[in-house]
Design a protein around this motif. Structure first.
Motif: not given
Ligand code: FAQ
Length: 337
Positions: A125, A134, A295, A300-301, A304
């Protein structure tokens, strides 16, 4: 639609001298500055100031991460494409984005940073990638709109990078831009077809345009006045056209395309300014942009986590390739002995 016809200054150093870096060898610095001022290329074996190297690693690795993460929103639709033809086109496009990531990681590696280091920065990150990836792809029309607008914005930004002062990045961008051009056209064509369909299909396209338009304008980065890296990037001939200028070029190119398509761009302030000979447009929501960059965007989460899982799942392939390479090396050493 998007051409290689940007009229950018030939010599970035002609308007402003390249910055001298503290602690660098003045003779080599002067040779570097002269090369930049003459619009020459810097190659991996050439001496370069550390700050120039760091800037390139930052920008090229972020760009590479964007291509790889950028495979995910559209990849989401490969299994649900509406026809065999659309599926084949989409697979080819998503594979191209993967290829772009690989050229770009290779270009960044020539600056002395390993791929493992870059991937570690992404997975932990610490590294940035484009804000645009995103957001979720809710309908099939999103795939067309990503091609038309996201790839369209990417080409606007990337054509000037074909003339970046760092040779490996500039050369990678030539091929990337050719492929992005196909991506933009396939998206626009898919939308043109949908716009000849049912009212529901037309509404789906308009809804996707409404959701992506402002995010695409933000993709070009903060306004020039709030862009900490622009001045130095331009002086070094890395960036050739500013964030705001590129954004304006994109708006000017896209408005007539929207008209042909038959969609409304969701901006009540969008109108032709006779005096400026450009379209005026409304306020971009920069808070939303920074949320995505830092983030906290809607995906985003998930993005990633998907990349980290793909990397872990691929570990056995990397191990096998390394073991095979070691075996081949040992065999050829034995034969040579
Ligand atoms: N998202 O001072 P500036 C694609 C950051 S590829 C996230 O103006 P700079 C293909 C910036 O890094 C899309 N962060 O920075 C595709 C900096 O942070 P830092 C990617 C952003 O470098 C299509 C800070 O804000 N393209 O779409 C963004 O001079 C479809 C301050 O900004 C590239 O990477 C953003 N949108 O200018 C794939 C092109 N904007 O690093 C799949 C190469 C800014 O100081 C499907 N990159 N930031 O911590 C560039 O041209 C430049 O790096 C800019 C930013 C223009 C992105």
């Amino acid at each position: 639609m998007y051409t290689q016809s940007f009229n950018v200054p030939d010599s970035p150093g002609a308007t402003a001298p390249a910055a001298a870096s503290a602690g660098e060898d003045p003779v080599r610095q002067a040779a570097f500055d002269a090369r930049i001022d003459a619009d020459g290329r810097i190659e991996p074996q050439d001496w370069m100031p550390e700050a120039y190297r760091r800037t390139l690693v930052r920008q090229i690795s972020q760009h590479a991460h964007s291509e790889i993460v950028g495979m995910l929103p559209e990849g989401n639709w490969i299994s649900r494409a509406p026809s065999l033809k659309r599926k084949a086109i989409l697979i080819a496009k998503v594979q191209d984005e993967g290829g772009h990531g690989l050229y770009l990681y290779s270009a960044a590696e020539t600056l002395g940073t390993s791929r493992d280091q870059m991937l570690d920065a992404l997975h932990s990150g610490r590294a940035k990638y484009s804000s645009i990836f995103n957001y979720p792809t809710l309908t099939w029309a999103d795939v067309g709109v990503i091609g038309w607008l996201v790839d369209g914005a990417a080409i606007m930004n990337q054509v000037p990078l074909c003339r970046c002062s760092y040779g490996p990045y500039a050369r990678a961008m030539v091929r990337v831009c050719k492929e992005e051009s196909f991506h933009q056209r396939q998206g626009y064509e898919a939308l043109l077809v949908m716009m000849t369909g049912t009212d529901e299909q037309k509404a789906m396209v308009q809804d996707a345009v409404n959701r992506w338009w402002w995010k695409c304008l933000a993709m070009f980065g903060p306004p020039d006045a709030d862009s900490p890296n622009s001045a130095q990037g331009m002086r070094w001939g890395i960036k050739r056209v500013s964030n705001d200028e590129l954004r304006q070029k994109f708006v000017d190119a896209t408005v007539p395309q929207a008209r042909v398509l038959g969609v409304t761009l969701p901006d009540p302030d969008l109108r032709w300014n006779e005096e400026r000979q450009h379209y005026d447009y409304g306020q971009i929501d920069w808070n939303e942009f920074w949320e995505s960059v830092n983030g906290n965007g809607p995906c985003n989460r998930e993005r990633l986590a998907t990349r980290v899982k793909a990397y872990r799942d691929g570990e056995w392939v990397r191990d096998a390739a390394l073991a095979h390479a070691a075996k081949k090396r040992a065999r050829s050493m034995k034969e040579a002995a």
